[in-house]
Design a protein around this motif. Structure first.
Motif, PDB file in Angstrom:
ATOM      1  N   ASP A 169      37.805  10.297 -19.338  1.00  0.00           N
ATOM      2  CA  ASP A 169      38.179  11.709 -19.217  1.00  0.00           C
ATOM      3  C   ASP A 169      37.038  12.480 -18.553  1.00  0.00           C
ATOM      4  O   ASP A 169      36.041  12.800 -19.185  1.00  0.00           O
ATOM      5  N   SER A 170      37.205  12.788 -17.271  1.00  0.00           N
ATOM      6  CA  SER A 170      36.152  13.501 -16.540  1.00  0.00           C
ATOM      7  C   SER A 170      36.017  14.949 -16.990  1.00  0.00           C
ATOM      8  O   SER A 170      34.988  15.582 -16.734  1.00  0.00           O
ATOM      9  N   ASP A 171      37.043  15.490 -17.659  1.00  0.00           N
ATOM     10  CA  ASP A 171      36.956  16.881 -18.116  1.00  0.00           C
ATOM     11  C   ASP A 171      35.840  17.084 -19.140  1.00  0.00           C
ATOM     12  O   ASP A 171      35.258  18.172 -19.227  1.00  0.00           O
ATOM     13  N   LYS A 200      29.960  20.109 -11.117  1.00  0.00           N
ATOM     14  CA  LYS A 200      31.395  19.767 -11.171  1.00  0.00           C
ATOM     15  C   LYS A 200      32.194  20.822 -10.412  1.00  0.00           C
ATOM     16  O   LYS A 200      31.719  21.926 -10.179  1.00  0.00           O
ATOM     17  N   VAL A 236      34.601   7.632 -14.672  1.00  0.00           N
ATOM     18  CA  VAL A 236      34.799   9.086 -14.713  1.00  0.00           C
ATOM     19  C   VAL A 236      34.958   9.671 -13.315  1.00  0.00           C
ATOM     20  O   VAL A 236      35.261  10.854 -13.151  1.00  0.00           O
ATOM     21  N   PRO A 254      37.278  13.210  -9.566  1.00  0.00           N
ATOM     22  CA  PRO A 254      37.337  13.120 -11.032  1.00  0.00           C
ATOM     23  C   PRO A 254      38.439  12.175 -11.497  1.00  0.00           C
ATOM     24  O   PRO A 254      39.532  12.145 -10.932  1.00  0.00           O
ATOM     25  N   SER A 255      38.164  11.420 -12.535  1.00  0.00           N
ATOM     26  CA  SER A 255      39.138  10.464 -13.057  1.00  0.00           C
ATOM     27  C   SER A 255      40.387  11.166 -13.586  1.00  0.00           C
ATOM     28  O   SER A 255      41.487  10.609 -13.527  1.00  0.00           O
ATOM     29  N   LYS A 256      40.237  12.393 -14.085  1.00  0.00           N
ATOM     30  CA  LYS A 256      41.400  13.125 -14.605  1.00  0.00           C
ATOM     31  C   LYS A 256      42.401  13.378 -13.497  1.00  0.00           C
ATOM     32  O   LYS A 256      43.625  13.281 -13.695  1.00  0.00           O
ATOM     33  N   LEU A 257      41.914  13.725 -12.312  1.00  0.00           N
ATOM     34  CA  LEU A 257      42.784  13.930 -11.158  1.00  0.00           C
ATOM     35  C   LEU A 257      43.353  12.600 -10.677  1.00  0.00           C
ATOM     36  O   LEU A 257      44.543  12.491 -10.340  1.00  0.00           O
ATOM     37  N   ALA A 259      43.922   9.811 -12.282  1.00  0.00           N
ATOM     38  CA  ALA A 259      44.816   9.093 -13.203  1.00  0.00           C
ATOM     39  C   ALA A 259      46.285   9.327 -12.869  1.00  0.00           C
ATOM     40  O   ALA A 259      47.077   8.382 -12.792  1.00  0.00           O
ATOM     41  N   ASP A 327      48.481  26.342 -20.683  1.00  0.00           N
ATOM     42  CA  ASP A 327      47.095  26.161 -20.244  1.00  0.00           C
ATOM     43  C   ASP A 327      46.644  27.367 -19.428  1.00  0.00           C
ATOM     44  O   ASP A 327      47.373  27.858 -18.550  1.00  0.00           O
ATOM     45  N   THR A 337      46.543  22.737  -8.619  1.00  0.00           N
ATOM     46  CA  THR A 337      46.362  21.405  -9.177  1.00  0.00           C
ATOM     47  C   THR A 337      47.320  21.155 -10.337  1.00  0.00           C
ATOM     48  O   THR A 337      47.902  20.073 -10.465  1.00  0.00           O
TER      49      THR A 337
END
Length: 477
Positions: A169-171, A200, A236, A254-257, A259, A327, A337
């Motif tokens: 989780d890059s967040d 970041k 990450v 980023p890994s969150k993006l 994934a 969110d 995004t």
């Protein structure tokens, strides 16, 4: 066995030693606690992660003419090459030769059955993709899918029982956190470098979804597509770009993006992004004041595309979107995004502020489309703020890229020494409101200004093309 589990077991069993593996310095009064410095070694992490990192070699075959053809075409006379007319009939008779363009990159395995993540620019348009594993075994890879907008690609080799890495989780990654990059810089396979997260959310102009992790872990050509790992061995980031003139500056997706993109590529071979049909912009302090927003948050809707989901949901220009699916939205990039990551057909609750009141609408997303912009007209003449204005009609509205029914006063000229010259207003901007009162004609504009007393504030709201609003504030003279 999952490499992350191996790494976690190692760190748990070495918990006592880990206290010695870091050097602490005395706390400062401001921090109130000791500061963890450089880890004593990254060797165990590298040992467990390297089997899942691969070297990627691609070949692209192009057909061109022989040496004479290559020498004369475009050199040194460009498209007006005087030799072209003479040589072309002869060159066309020569058989074309295949030229093999090779490139190198990195990637990492994400499943035991051979799925590999890398960059789109590493494998795009390749005729051959070769993957070399940690044990020097080489395999042909097939393309599963690519996404040029995020520079991600998924390829696969026909092998079972492979070690692999998990996306973290890059967040939760913080600036200053230690990270490790593994890849093949300059073709030097299995190179390990370490550094910290420098920043970041970096935007470097590579695409509409820029949101890079900046790191000072050494990243060079050939590292592209390799993993950026945290100390738990989770990916990450995907190493992607460098600054050519920079020293020790690299960027990772980023890994969150990644994934969500990887999941779509794996399931369907392509990426389909949600679209709600609005042009948006960030809230400036002036716009926040104009719309009486307590906090400078959310994004302003500058245009709603007719017939698109936002239009059907009742969203209008001037609305401020503050939340999507609960969110918080703090910037236009956040909204783009978030929407792009949702599936086509999703019914999304969108919270917005209109006339100072919050409301929620539901938007059913469709496949993403493109926006449009117009150009400006020019004339001359000035008001007390240094603006020359002309009423917009259906003819010049189309010339400026607005819908025929749009009305307002277009800026045709700006006095160099006037107040407006330093306000950011441009020729072609469309004045639509004065102190929250709509103005469509010069008579309405003059009448509205006349009601404002000397020394009072004059707030002007402009539209810029179809994509943004500009709010400025003057004092009535």
């Amino acid at each position: 066995m999952n490499l992350n589990r191996k790494i976690r077991l190692f760190f748990l069993s070495a918990a006592a030693l880990a206290m010695v593996a870091f050097v602490s310095i005395p706390a400062t009064a401001a921090l109130g606690k000791s500061v963890v410095m450089v880890p004593e070694s990254f060797s165990e992490l590298a040992k467990h992660a390297k089997p899942a990192v691969v070297n990627i070699r691609t070949v692209k075959v192009t057909k061109e003419g022989g040496r004479v053809f290559k020498h004369f075409y475009g050199q040194p006379f460009g498209d007006k090459d005087p030799f072209r007319e003479f040589f072309e009939p002869f060159l066309r008779q020569q058989p074309q030769k295949d030229y093999r363009q090779q490139s190198l990159g990195s990637g990492f395995i994400i499943s035991s059955d051979g799925y590999i993540v890398t960059n789109n620019h590493v494998v795009a348009e390749a005729d051959e993709i070769k993957v070399k594993l940690y044990d020097d075994k080489e395999y042909d890879a097939k393309m599963v899918g690519t996404d040029s907008k995020t520079d991600l690609a998924l390829i696969k080799i026909d092998v079972k029982g492979l070690d692999y890495l998990e996306l973290g989780d890059s967040d939760v990654l913080e600036v200053g956190t230690w990270v490790v990059a593994i890849g093949s810089p300059f073709g030097l396979e299995q190179t390990v470098t370490a550094g910290i997260v420098s920043a970041k959310g970096r935007i470097i102009g590579s695409g509409p979804y820029d949101d890079f992790i900046q790191t000072d872990a050494s990243i060079n050509p050939g590292n592209s597509g390799g993993p950026l790992l945290n100390l738990e061995g989770e990916v990450v980031g995907i190493n992607t770009a460098i600054v050519a003139s920079g020293q020790g500056i690299g960027f990772a997706i980023p890994s969150k993006l990644a994934a969500g993109i990887v999941d779509q590529l794996r399931s369907s071979g392509e990426v389909t992004r949600g679209w709600m049909g609005v042009a948006i912009q960030d809230i400036t302090p002036e716009l926040a004041e104009y719309y009486n927003l307590k906090e400078k948050s959310g994004v302003l809707v500058a245009k709603v595309y007719k017939g698109d989901p936002a239009d059907k949901a009742g969203i209008v220009p001037g609305d401020v979107i503050t939340h999507v699916k609960g969110d918080v939205v703090t910037s236009s990039r956040d909204l783009s995004t978030a929407i792009a990551g949702l599936g086509v057909g999703s019914k999304v609750p969108v919270t917005l502020v209109r006339d100072g009141k919050a409301k929620t609408v539901f938007v059913v997303l469709v496949k993403r489309t493109d926006s449009e912009q117009g150009e400006a007209l020019v004339q001359s003449g000035f008001d007390e703020f240094g603006l020359n204005l002309q009423a917009l009609d259906s003819t010049n509205a189309e010339q400026l890229g607005y819908a025929k029914e749009v009305r307002g006063l277009v800026v045709t000229d700006i006095e160099p020494e006037g107040k407006a010259a330093a306000s950011g207003i441009r020729q072609g901007d469309l004045l639509s409101e004065v102190n929250h009162i709509r103005v469509k004609t010069m008579d309405e504009y003059v009448a509205t200004l006349a009601k404002i007393k000397k020394g009072e504030a004059v707030q002007l709201l402009f539209r810029r093309g179809n994509t943004s609003f500009i709010a400025v504030r003057f004092t009535k003279q």
